[in-house]
Design a protein around this motif. Structure first.
Motif, PDB file in Angstrom:
ATOM      1  N   ILE A 190     -13.725   3.779  -0.943  1.00  0.00           N
ATOM      2  CA  ILE A 190     -12.297   4.129  -0.914  1.00  0.00           C
ATOM      3  C   ILE A 190     -12.155   5.605  -1.285  1.00  0.00           C
ATOM      4  CG2 ILE A 190     -10.033   3.682  -1.947  1.00  0.00           C
ATOM      5  CD1 ILE A 190     -10.998   0.817  -2.534  1.00  0.00           C
ATOM      6  N   GLN A 191     -11.393   6.328  -0.484  1.00  0.00           N
ATOM      7  CA  GLN A 191     -11.179   7.755  -0.709  1.00  0.00           C
ATOM      8  C   GLN A 191     -10.770   8.015  -2.159  1.00  0.00           C
ATOM      9  OE1 GLN A 191     -10.310   5.914   1.793  1.00  0.00           O
ATOM     10  NE2 GLN A 191     -10.211   7.009   3.721  1.00  0.00           N
TER      11      GLN A 191
ATOM     12  N   ARG B 188       0.825  -1.214   0.000  1.00  0.00           N
ATOM     13  CA  ARG B 188       0.000   0.000   0.000  1.00  0.00           C
ATOM     14  C   ARG B 188       0.859   1.264   0.000  1.00  0.00           C
ATOM     15  NH1 ARG B 188      -2.714   4.187   2.797  1.00  0.00           N
ATOM     16  NH2 ARG B 188      -0.824   4.165   4.055  1.00  0.00           N
TER      17      ARG B 188
ATOM     18  N   ALA C  75      -6.734   9.320   3.467  1.00  0.00           N
ATOM     19  CA  ALA C  75      -6.619   7.899   3.111  1.00  0.00           C
ATOM     20  C   ALA C  75      -5.582   7.165   3.959  1.00  0.00           C
ATOM     21  CB  ALA C  75      -6.284   7.754   1.642  1.00  0.00           C
TER      22      ALA C  75
ATOM     23  N   LYS D 280     -14.501   7.437  -7.709  1.00  0.00           N
ATOM     24  CA  LYS D 280     -15.700   8.134  -8.205  1.00  0.00           C
ATOM     25  C   LYS D 280     -16.475   7.313  -9.224  1.00  0.00           C
ATOM     26  CE  LYS D 280     -15.066  11.120  -5.457  1.00  0.00           C
ATOM     27  NZ  LYS D 280     -15.979  11.127  -4.321  1.00  0.00           N
TER      28      LYS D 280
ATOM     29  N   GLY E 248     -12.784  19.635  -3.380  1.00  0.00           N
ATOM     30  CA  GLY E 248     -12.549  18.231  -3.759  1.00  0.00           C
ATOM     31  C   GLY E 248     -12.216  17.345  -2.581  1.00  0.00           C
ATOM     32  N   HIS E 249     -11.868  17.944  -1.454  1.00  0.00           N
ATOM     33  CA  HIS E 249     -11.607  17.140  -0.254  1.00  0.00           C
ATOM     34  C   HIS E 249     -12.844  17.204   0.636  1.00  0.00           C
ATOM     35  CE1 HIS E 249      -8.755  14.804   2.054  1.00  0.00           C
ATOM     36  NE2 HIS E 249      -7.859  15.001   1.093  1.00  0.00           N
ATOM     37  N   ALA E 250     -12.763  16.542   1.792  1.00  0.00           N
ATOM     38  CA  ALA E 250     -13.926  16.513   2.697  1.00  0.00           C
ATOM     39  C   ALA E 250     -14.017  17.791   3.543  1.00  0.00           C
ATOM     40  CB  ALA E 250     -13.809  15.294   3.620  1.00  0.00           C
TER      41      ALA E 250
ATOM     42  N   ARG F 100      -9.998  22.712   1.105  1.00  0.00           N
ATOM     43  CA  ARG F 100      -9.598  22.336  -0.259  1.00  0.00           C
ATOM     44  C   ARG F 100     -10.815  21.870  -1.050  1.00  0.00           C
ATOM     45  NH1 ARG F 100      -5.751  17.820   1.804  1.00  0.00           N
ATOM     46  NH2 ARG F 100      -7.475  17.865   3.274  1.00  0.00           N
TER      47      ARG F 100
ATOM     48  N   SER G 122      -7.159  16.344  -4.826  1.00  0.00           N
ATOM     49  CA  SER G 122      -7.499  17.766  -4.763  1.00  0.00           C
ATOM     50  C   SER G 122      -6.411  18.591  -4.086  1.00  0.00           C
ATOM     51  CB  SER G 122      -8.816  17.926  -4.012  1.00  0.00           C
ATOM     52  OG  SER G 122      -8.735  17.241  -2.786  1.00  0.00           O
TER      53      SER G 122
ATOM     54  N   MET H 257     -10.214   6.394  -9.832  1.00  0.00           N
ATOM     55  CA  MET H 257      -9.824   7.375  -8.804  1.00  0.00           C
ATOM     56  C   MET H 257      -9.664   8.741  -9.449  1.00  0.00           C
ATOM     57  SD  MET H 257      -7.009   5.175  -6.619  1.00  0.00           S
ATOM     58  CE  MET H 257      -6.447   6.505  -5.562  1.00  0.00           C
ATOM     59  N   LYS H 258     -10.245   9.745  -8.834  1.00  0.00           N
ATOM     60  CA  LYS H 258     -10.090  11.114  -9.366  1.00  0.00           C
ATOM     61  C   LYS H 258      -8.675  11.619  -9.048  1.00  0.00           C
ATOM     62  CE  LYS H 258     -11.577  13.674  -5.257  1.00  0.00           C
ATOM     63  NZ  LYS H 258     -12.707  14.301  -4.552  1.00  0.00           N
TER      64      LYS H 258
ATOM     65  N   ALA I 205      -1.540   2.262  -5.088  1.00  0.00           N
ATOM     66  CA  ALA I 205      -1.950   1.951  -3.705  1.00  0.00           C
ATOM     67  C   ALA I 205      -3.448   1.689  -3.642  1.00  0.00           C
ATOM     68  CB  ALA I 205      -1.588   3.111  -2.787  1.00  0.00           C
ATOM     69  N   GLY I 206      -4.198   2.433  -4.447  1.00  0.00           N
ATOM     70  CA  GLY I 206      -5.655   2.242  -4.482  1.00  0.00           C
ATOM     71  C   GLY I 206      -6.005   0.789  -4.782  1.00  0.00           C
TER      72      GLY I 206
ATOM     73  N   ALA J 221      -1.880   8.028  -6.438  1.00  0.00           N
ATOM     74  CA  ALA J 221      -1.843   6.846  -5.550  1.00  0.00           C
ATOM     75  C   ALA J 221      -2.732   5.738  -6.110  1.00  0.00           C
ATOM     76  CB  ALA J 221      -2.251   7.226  -4.138  1.00  0.00           C
TER      77      ALA J 221
HETATM   78  C1  LIG Z   1      -4.240   5.406  -1.210  1.00  0.00           C
HETATM   79  C2  LIG Z   1      -4.802   6.798  -1.293  1.00  0.00           C
HETATM   80  C3  LIG Z   1      -3.978   7.890  -1.066  1.00  0.00           C
HETATM   81  C4  LIG Z   1      -4.480   9.193  -1.128  1.00  0.00           C
HETATM   82  N1  LIG Z   1      -3.616  10.243  -0.970  1.00  0.00           N
HETATM   83  C5  LIG Z   1      -4.098  11.507  -1.124  1.00  0.00           C
HETATM   84  C6  LIG Z   1      -3.202  12.619  -1.053  1.00  0.00           C
HETATM   85  O1  LIG Z   1      -1.999  12.458  -0.817  1.00  0.00           O
HETATM   86  N2  LIG Z   1      -3.697  13.861  -1.237  1.00  0.00           N
HETATM   87  C7  LIG Z   1      -5.045  14.070  -1.487  1.00  0.00           C
HETATM   88  O2  LIG Z   1      -5.452  15.210  -1.657  1.00  0.00           O
HETATM   89  N3  LIG Z   1      -5.896  13.045  -1.552  1.00  0.00           N
HETATM   90  C8  LIG Z   1      -5.473  11.777  -1.375  1.00  0.00           C
HETATM   91  N4  LIG Z   1      -6.346  10.734  -1.454  1.00  0.00           N
HETATM   92  C9  LIG Z   1      -7.769  11.015  -1.696  1.00  0.00           C
HETATM   93  C10 LIG Z   1      -8.470  11.731  -0.554  1.00  0.00           C
HETATM   94  O3  LIG Z   1      -8.325  11.029   0.668  1.00  0.00           O
HETATM   95  C11 LIG Z   1      -9.966  11.915  -0.911  1.00  0.00           C
HETATM   96  O4  LIG Z   1     -10.061  12.567  -2.146  1.00  0.00           O
HETATM   97  C12 LIG Z   1     -10.676  12.736   0.149  1.00  0.00           C
HETATM   98  O5  LIG Z   1     -10.721  12.013   1.357  1.00  0.00           O
HETATM   99  C13 LIG Z   1     -12.119  13.130  -0.253  1.00  0.00           C
HETATM  100  O6  LIG Z   1     -12.895  12.014  -0.508  1.00  0.00           O
HETATM  101  P1  LIG Z   1     -13.536  11.717  -1.950  1.00  0.00           P
HETATM  102  O7  LIG Z   1     -12.498  12.033  -2.969  1.00  0.00           O
HETATM  103  O8  LIG Z   1     -13.855  10.257  -1.916  1.00  0.00           O
HETATM  104  O9  LIG Z   1     -14.744  12.576  -2.106  1.00  0.00           O
HETATM  105  C14 LIG Z   1      -5.863   9.412  -1.393  1.00  0.00           C
HETATM  106  C15 LIG Z   1      -6.697   8.303  -1.625  1.00  0.00           C
HETATM  107  C16 LIG Z   1      -6.176   7.008  -1.581  1.00  0.00           C
HETATM  108  C17 LIG Z   1      -7.073   5.833  -1.831  1.00  0.00           C
END
Ligand SMILES: Cc1cc2nc3c(=O)[nH]c(=O)nc-3n(C[C@H](O)[C@H](O)[C@H](O)COP(=O)(O)O)c2cc1C
Length: 386
Positions: free
Chosen positions: A250-251, A43, A135, A254, A111-113, A109, A314, A310-311, A345-346, A342
């Protein structure tokens, strides 16, 4: 629907650590700690990850549920410390204490939570949101998933993942078998095709140079799943629905596809399904593998094939426009340490969540408190199949 096998995770990205509890594991499953360590390392791996993966050791500890290398049937509990908590984040993320003036993060940010989470929970510091939305949580799911995979391995079920797209670069078609996993893992982007692998690395470099991030698609394959996992009788028993929800959790995922998914929407019905034929060994087979091993919410006995998109992240080096929640003024989003990509890793996280759903469906169908009971029930069922 009540799950037979539950996974609970806890932990903030820069808090003291993560915890996972796997509840419902049958007794007698051999679990090798090296397998948990290997999945945690897989991972962390992958071209495009940020600095954190270089120092984060994921030195986990099993607190409960395993004795002398075998599960007890009791909840399996694992903790994983965050290396930087003590040295860097003890005050910012301490269970006790408080922030100094001006330390709150107030520029969410896009695109993030960050924004929706702050609104929902009434926070004025978006760190309260991003620490859990991060994540980093997926390390806990991967550790739990490794324990669950140990059960599947005993039942002849193997899970493989690989990257099929990064940005504009797509890997050629192919359905890797479990024996290909080691080769896939040697690719810096966990792609089965060496040429595509190189091009994907180039794509990540290109977007990094442009101070941007890049998304992609990973595929998860389940080999050896018996027919009849899941059910058509009720919506929440359907295996495809459960797998899609797991992958979507999974973060940054989409989109989720089962089998040929979106492509089959463009095909005529005569070219979208898998003809049923009798094989030379007398057993029922399929001529093609378009459905991805699931029909009517049930596994068909063919390899299960799932894809998740995976998008692009953000958190980008050139932060996006936002509004400062403290002042109400236009601003640029906060900067956080980030991965450029990533997707490799996803795929490993995808294996863990898929393992959970498949094992849950196995336990529903074959029941049993111990590995021996489950294996016997599975064998009897397989013997009775046409
Ligand atoms: C393995 C993995 C690593 C991630 N690393 C990052 C990161 O370094 N920076 C980032 O902005 N988002 C990263 N993400 C995605 C965010 O966690 C995610 O976009 C955020 O929690 C919002 O959720 P959503 O995109 O599902 O709406 C990662 C996701 C995964 C699966």
């Amino acid at each position: 629907m009540a799950a037979m096998l539950r996974i609970l995770t806890a932990g903030e990205s820069h808090g003291p650590g993560l915890a996972v509890i796997v509840e419902g594991m049958p007794a007698g499953v051999p679990v090798a700690l090296e397998d948990v360590a290997r999945d945690l390392a897989r991972r962390r791996h992958g071209y495009g990850r940020g600095g954190r993966q270089r120092f984060e050791a994921d030195a986990f500890e099993v607190l409960a549920g395993i004795r002398h290398g075998r599960t007890l049937g009791s909840p399996v509990a694992i903790t994983i410390p965050n290396v930087e908590f003590a040295t860097k984040y003890a005050r910012l993320m301490g269970v006790e204490g408080r922030l100094d003036e001006g330390e709150a993060l107030t520029r969410p940010r896009p695109g993030h939570a960050d924004l929706a989470g702050a609104m929902k929970y009434g926070f004025d510091d978006v760190r309260n949101v991003l620490e859990r939305a991060s994540a980093r949580e997926t390390a806990a799911r991967v550790a739990g998933g490794a324990v669950i995979k140990a059960l599947l391995t005993q039942l002849g079920i193997a899970i493989v993942s690989h990257v099929v797209r990064i940005g504009k670069v797509t890997a050629p078609a192919g359905i890797p078998e479990p024996s290909a996993q080691a080769t896939i893992d040697r690719s810096p982007v966990r792609c089965a095709d060496p040429e595509a692998s190189k091009a994907m690395v180039g794509e990540i470099d290109r977007l990094r140079r442009a101070q941007d991030s890049v998304g992609g698609i990973f595929e998860v394959l389940v080999w050896g799943a018996p027919p009849g996992l899941g059910s058509y009788v009720h919506w929440d028993r359907k295996l495809d629905a459960r797998l899609a929800a797991a992958l979507m959790s999974i973060q940054s995922v989409k989109g989720v596809e089962v089998g040929d998914g979106f492509a089959s929407a463009a095909r005529p019905g005569s070219k979208a399904h898998d003809a049923i034929v009798r094989g030379s060994d007398g057993r029922i087979r399929r001529r093609t593998a378009r459905a991805g091993g699931i029909e009517g919410g049930m596994s068909t006995g063919q390899p299960i094939r799932l894809r998740a998109a995976m998008k692009p992240f953000s958190t980008v080096p050139r932060p996006l426009p936002t509004v400062d929640l403290a002042t109400g003024e236009a601003a640029v989003a906060i900067k956080q340490r980030t991965d450029a990509c990533a997707v490799p890793a996803g795929g490993v996280v995808g294996e863990a969540v898929v393992a959970h759903v498949i094992a849950d469906a196995v336990l529903e169908k074959f029941g049993g408190d111990s590995l021996g009971e489950i294996a016997r029930a599975l064998e009897t069922y397989l013997e009775g199949l046409p």
